[in-house]
Each structure stands twice: as structure tokens, then as C-alpha cells.
Write a protein that holds these residues in place. Structure first.
Motif, mmCIF file in Angstrom:
data_model
loop_
_atom_site.group_PDB
_atom_site.id
_atom_site.type_symbol
_atom_site.label_atom_id
_atom_site.label_comp_id
_atom_site.label_asym_id
_atom_site.label_seq_id
_atom_site.Cartn_x
_atom_site.Cartn_y
_atom_site.Cartn_z
ATOM 1 N N PRO A 113 -5.725 -2.598 -9.662
ATOM 2 C CA PRO A 113 -7.097 -2.339 -10.109
ATOM 3 C C PRO A 113 -7.264 -2.476 -11.622
ATOM 4 O O PRO A 113 -8.292 -2.951 -12.101
ATOM 5 C CB PRO A 113 -7.363 -0.898 -9.661
ATOM 6 N N ARG A 114 -6.250 -2.089 -12.367
ATOM 7 C CA ARG A 114 -6.326 -2.180 -13.829
ATOM 8 C C ARG A 114 -6.276 -3.639 -14.297
ATOM 9 O O ARG A 114 -6.895 -3.997 -15.289
ATOM 10 C CB ARG A 114 -5.197 -1.365 -14.453
ATOM 11 N N LEU A 115 -5.523 -4.446 -13.593
ATOM 12 C CA LEU A 115 -5.461 -5.871 -13.939
ATOM 13 C C LEU A 115 -6.730 -6.607 -13.518
ATOM 14 O O LEU A 115 -7.207 -7.492 -14.216
ATOM 15 C CB LEU A 115 -4.253 -6.532 -13.279
ATOM 16 N N SER A 116 -7.276 -6.234 -12.368
ATOM 17 C CA SER A 116 -8.402 -6.992 -11.821
ATOM 18 C C SER A 116 -9.725 -6.736 -12.538
ATOM 19 O O SER A 116 -10.649 -7.535 -12.407
ATOM 20 C CB SER A 116 -8.559 -6.713 -10.328
ATOM 21 N N VAL A 117 -9.831 -5.644 -13.283
ATOM 22 C CA VAL A 117 -11.092 -5.393 -13.995
ATOM 23 C C VAL A 117 -11.229 -6.258 -15.236
ATOM 24 O O VAL A 117 -12.303 -6.339 -15.822
ATOM 25 C CB VAL A 117 -11.274 -3.899 -14.373
ATOM 26 N N ARG A 118 -10.160 -6.904 -15.623
ATOM 27 C CA ARG A 118 -10.191 -7.755 -16.814
ATOM 28 C C ARG A 118 -10.850 -9.091 -16.495
ATOM 29 O O ARG A 118 -10.647 -9.656 -15.447
ATOM 30 C CB ARG A 118 -8.778 -7.995 -17.322
ATOM 31 N N PHE B 16 2.813 1.836 -6.266
ATOM 32 C CA PHE B 16 2.657 1.297 -7.622
ATOM 33 C C PHE B 16 1.647 0.157 -7.683
ATOM 34 O O PHE B 16 0.830 0.095 -8.605
ATOM 35 C CB PHE B 16 4.000 0.845 -8.211
ATOM 36 N N HIS B 17 1.670 -0.737 -6.706
ATOM 37 C CA HIS B 17 0.712 -1.853 -6.734
ATOM 38 C C HIS B 17 -0.729 -1.351 -6.706
ATOM 39 O O HIS B 17 -1.610 -1.964 -7.297
ATOM 40 C CB HIS B 17 0.978 -2.828 -5.577
ATOM 41 N N SER B 18 -0.965 -0.216 -6.053
ATOM 42 C CA SER B 18 -2.331 0.317 -5.996
ATOM 43 C C SER B 18 -2.756 0.949 -7.322
ATOM 44 O O SER B 18 -3.936 1.236 -7.519
ATOM 45 C CB SER B 18 -2.466 1.336 -4.860
ATOM 46 N N GLN B 19 -1.806 1.140 -8.223
ATOM 47 C CA GLN B 19 -2.125 1.648 -9.551
ATOM 48 C C GLN B 19 -2.329 0.512 -10.556
ATOM 49 O O GLN B 19 -3.188 0.595 -11.422
ATOM 50 C CB GLN B 19 -1.000 2.573 -10.055
ATOM 51 N N ILE B 20 -1.534 -0.537 -10.438
ATOM 52 C CA ILE B 20 -1.604 -1.602 -11.448
ATOM 53 C C ILE B 20 -2.650 -2.670 -11.116
ATOM 54 O O ILE B 20 -3.330 -3.162 -12.015
ATOM 55 C CB ILE B 20 -0.220 -2.236 -11.699
ATOM 56 N N LEU C 98 -5.689 -8.061 -1.239
ATOM 57 C CA LEU C 98 -6.102 -6.660 -1.363
ATOM 58 C C LEU C 98 -7.481 -6.521 -1.999
ATOM 59 O O LEU C 98 -7.877 -5.427 -2.394
ATOM 60 C CB LEU C 98 -5.064 -5.881 -2.169
ATOM 61 N N LYS C 99 -8.180 -7.645 -2.111
ATOM 62 C CA LYS C 99 -9.538 -7.686 -2.668
ATOM 63 C C LYS C 99 -9.601 -7.178 -4.110
ATOM 64 O O LYS C 99 -10.536 -6.507 -4.517
ATOM 65 C CB LYS C 99 -10.510 -6.928 -1.775
ATOM 66 N N GLN C 100 -8.558 -7.543 -4.876
ATOM 67 C CA GLN C 100 -8.503 -7.204 -6.300
ATOM 68 C C GLN C 100 -8.038 -8.447 -7.053
ATOM 69 O O GLN C 100 -6.955 -8.460 -7.626
ATOM 70 C CB GLN C 100 -7.544 -6.048 -6.516
ATOM 71 N N GLU D 46 -0.359 2.911 -18.361
ATOM 72 C CA GLU D 46 -1.399 3.692 -17.680
ATOM 73 C C GLU D 46 -1.121 3.778 -16.182
ATOM 74 O O GLU D 46 -1.288 4.839 -15.572
ATOM 75 C CB GLU D 46 -2.772 3.051 -17.896
ATOM 76 N N ALA D 47 -0.699 2.673 -15.586
ATOM 77 C CA ALA D 47 -0.391 2.656 -14.154
ATOM 78 C C ALA D 47 0.781 3.582 -13.838
ATOM 79 O O ALA D 47 0.752 4.320 -12.847
ATOM 80 C CB ALA D 47 -0.094 1.239 -13.691
ATOM 81 N N LEU D 48 1.800 3.570 -14.694
ATOM 82 C CA LEU D 48 2.954 4.444 -14.475
ATOM 83 C C LEU D 48 2.582 5.916 -14.653
ATOM 84 O O LEU D 48 3.022 6.771 -13.873
ATOM 85 C CB LEU D 48 4.092 4.073 -15.419
ATOM 86 N N GLU D 49 1.773 6.222 -15.638
ATOM 87 C CA GLU D 49 1.337 7.603 -15.842
ATOM 88 C C GLU D 49 0.497 8.085 -14.663
ATOM 89 O O GLU D 49 0.657 9.214 -14.200
ATOM 90 C CB GLU D 49 0.549 7.733 -17.141
#
Length: 108
Positions: free
Chosen positions: A54-59, A48-52, A14-16, A74-77
Motif C-alpha cells: 500500500p505504501r508503494l502503490s500510493v506513489r 509484510f507485503h500487506s504493509q509495504i 492484490l489490486k495495489q 514505515e512498513a517494518l514499524e
């Protein structure tokens, strides 16, 4: 239900990419519709995967436990806000997840 057994491989496709996370890494999501409809459950399972990811991949460095918990929250919210803006907003669903990263298991 959604099972991403090889989370780094899925993220890469998914390029993340998430090269820093501990392995094995898997994500399991279980959703159950409320009010005799599966609309909200399907919405959440598909997104859900599209929420979590991106947040994991920026690290750029390994996550501490509290950081991982914050990312999941944050992903769940964010998913909840997206659901409330969708046509499935009145359906509702129960949501459970298990995130395995190496020797760590987050269950919620």
C-alpha cells in the motif's frame, strides 16, 4: 521465507499496482522464529507485503533512495506494531529483506 519474484505482478493481483517502480522488481523476506516457536516469524512472513505494497502503490512518481528507505522503515514499524498486538507478541523473530528495484538493491 517469502519470495515475490515479480513484485509488480503480485501488486497488481492484490489490486495495489506499482507501475512506476523500476524493473525487474522483486522482494525477498527471510524470517526466523525465536524462543523455540515460529509464531512471530509466520505472522511477519504472511503480513509484510500487506504493509509495504500500500505504501508503494500510493506513489505516482519514481522513488528516490531516501524515500524508498523511509517506506521500508514505515512498513517494518507498522508490522512490528501489528505483531505486538497479536497473540504472537511474545514469540519474537529475526527479519531480513532484500528489495530489488531495477539496478537498486535495498538490504536490511
Amino acid at each position: 521465507a517469502v519470495a515475490l519474484l515479480d513484485l509488480p505482478r503480485t501488486a497488481q493481483a492484490l489490486k495495489q499496482p506499482v507501475p512506476f517502480i523500476d524493473k525487474p522488481a522483486s522482494l525477498f523476506v527471510l524470517v526466523d522464529g525465536l524462543r523455540s516457536t515460529s509464531a512471530a516469524a509466520e505472522f511477519c512472513a504472511k503480513r509484510f507485503h500487506s504493509q509495504i505494497l500500500p505504501r508503494l502503490s500510493v506513489r505516482a512518481d519514481p522513488l528516490e533512495d531516501h524515500e524508498l528507505l523511509a517506506i521500508v522503515n514505515e512498513a517494518l514499524e507498522s508490522l512490528d506494531h501489528a505483531l505486538l498486538e497479536s497473540s504472537a507478541r511474545y514469540a519474537g523473530c529475526g527479519f531480513a529483506l532484500a528489495l530489488l528495484l531495477g539496478r537498486r538493491l535495498l538490504v536490511g
